[in-house]
Design an enzyme around this catalytic site. Structure first.
Site, short mmCIF file in Angstrom:
data_model
loop_
_atom_site.label_atom_id
_atom_site.label_comp_id
_atom_site.label_asym_id
_atom_site.label_seq_id
_atom_site.Cartn_x
_atom_site.Cartn_y
_atom_site.Cartn_z
CE1 TYR A 101 7.77 119.21 51.11
CE2 TYR A 101 9.89 118.40 50.39
CZ TYR A 101 8.74 119.13 50.15
OH TYR A 101 8.57 119.77 48.95
CE LYS A 152 8.23 135.57 51.67
NZ LYS A 152 8.41 136.57 50.60
CG ASP A 184 9.43 136.39 47.42
OD1 ASP A 184 10.57 136.38 47.92
OD2 ASP A 184 8.54 137.18 47.79
CG ASP A 208 10.83 119.30 46.24
OD1 ASP A 208 11.25 118.92 45.13
OD2 ASP A 208 9.85 118.77 46.80
CG ASP A 212 11.64 119.90 40.68
OD1 ASP A 212 12.72 119.28 40.70
OD2 ASP A 212 10.58 119.40 41.09
#
Length: 321
Positions: A101, A152, A184, A208, A212
């Site tokens: 970001y 990852k 994942d 993020d 959620d």
């Protein structure tokens, strides 16, 4: 103080200088949700969300704490089976001011075939990883003593460094059990067996998304608060949900996430743990009394709007001795 869409309409920027100055001079900031369809087509620097990124960076709040707790009164509101959702109590520690970001270079370009491209950079330094890891280990130490680092590292170099540094910092916290999980797999395990997690630490974009996802275990994103803190200065406390422009002005929104964000401000920002506990107890009492906004409603409970739900929490708060 103005910020986001309201600031854009009033003064033309998503984060006015006076708003950031007032935030820096405060003891803690309670932030409302920002954004809306009205500003979706603005240039990036004139989007409400840019103001959110800027205030986080301006305050130096790099650690985002997102509790995911299934209230006993709402276990039936969870999309997961009762035996899976019941008793879930997770803290997601998300790195907030680094990663894709904020990484550079970023932007638009043209490839060798003349096609337009868009690109971003996922980048972390040792110091950024070390400081968020220490926060997460401290949080885990105060909870169940288990920390799962999500990355990852089988594909991304930034994640390889992330895993290397989190593993190194673990030596400072021998009383905390550290595990690693690919993002994942973590996304799958959160809905398959969420109770295996106590504290999760991860980077900005993974945090993020995962927080959620985890919010839906509770029955609604409208139930979840968050705290963003740095090494010094005031913290930023806000619900994790957006501004829900599709129901704006209809008295349908769930105010509990914002109310609980106020409790987190008292607890983590001002050290007023007793006051925070009173608010948390008032929320639980309101749920015990059967009041529900539409997002958490189930047959046999009382459907109310945002204003009525807030008033019922206030009544429960005032009824405490």
């Amino acid at each position: 103080m103005l910020m986001g869409g309201a600031a854009l309409d009033a003064v033309g920027v998503p984060l006015p200088d006076e708003t950031l100055a007032a935030a820096r001079a405060s003891d803690g900031i309670l932030l409302g949700a920002i954004g809306g369809y009205k500003w979706d087509n603005n240039e990036k620097h004139l989007k409400p969300e840019t103001g959110l990124l800027d205030i986080r960076a301006g305050l130096g709040v790099f650690a985002n704490l997102r509790p995911v707790t299934v209230f006993p009164q709402l276990v039936h509101a969870s999309p997961l089976k009762k035996d899976i959702a019941e008793g879930v109590d997770i803290m997601v520690v998300r790195e907030l001011t680094g990663g894709i970001y904020f990484g550079r270079p970023r932007g638009f370009g043209t490839n060798d075939n003349g096609e337009e491209t868009g690109f971003n950079t996922e980048i972390y330094s040792v110091s950024e990883i070390d400081r968020i890891a220490r926060v997460a280990f401290e949080v885990a130490r105060k909870r169940g003593g288990k920390l799962c680092s999500v990355d990852k590292a089988n594909v991304l170099e930034a994640s390889m460094l992330w895993r290397k540094r989190v593993t190194a910092i673990a030596s400072e916290f021998p009383d905390v059990e550290l595990s690693h999980m690919y993002v994942d797999n973590a996304a799958m395990q959160l809905v398959r067996n969420p109770k295996q997690f106590d504290t999760i630490v991860t980077n900005n974009i993974f945090g993020d998304i995962l927080s959620d996802e985890a919010s839906m275990i509770t029955g609604s994103i409208g139930m979840l608060s968050s705290a963003s803190v740095g090494e010094s200065g005031p913290g930023l406390f806000e619900p994790i949900h957006g501004s829900a422009p599709d129901i704006a002005g209809q008295d349908k929104a769930n105010p509990i996430a914002t109310i609980l964000s106020g409790a987190m401000l008292l607890k983590y920002g001002l050290g007023a743990e007793n006051a925070a506990k009173r608010i948390e107890t008032a929320v639980e009492q309101t749920l015990d009394n059967g009041f529900r906004t539409g997002d958490i409603y189930s047959p046999g409970t009382t459907l109310v709007g945002c204003k009525r739900m807030g008033m019922e929490v206030l009544k429960a708060l005032e009824s405490q001795e």
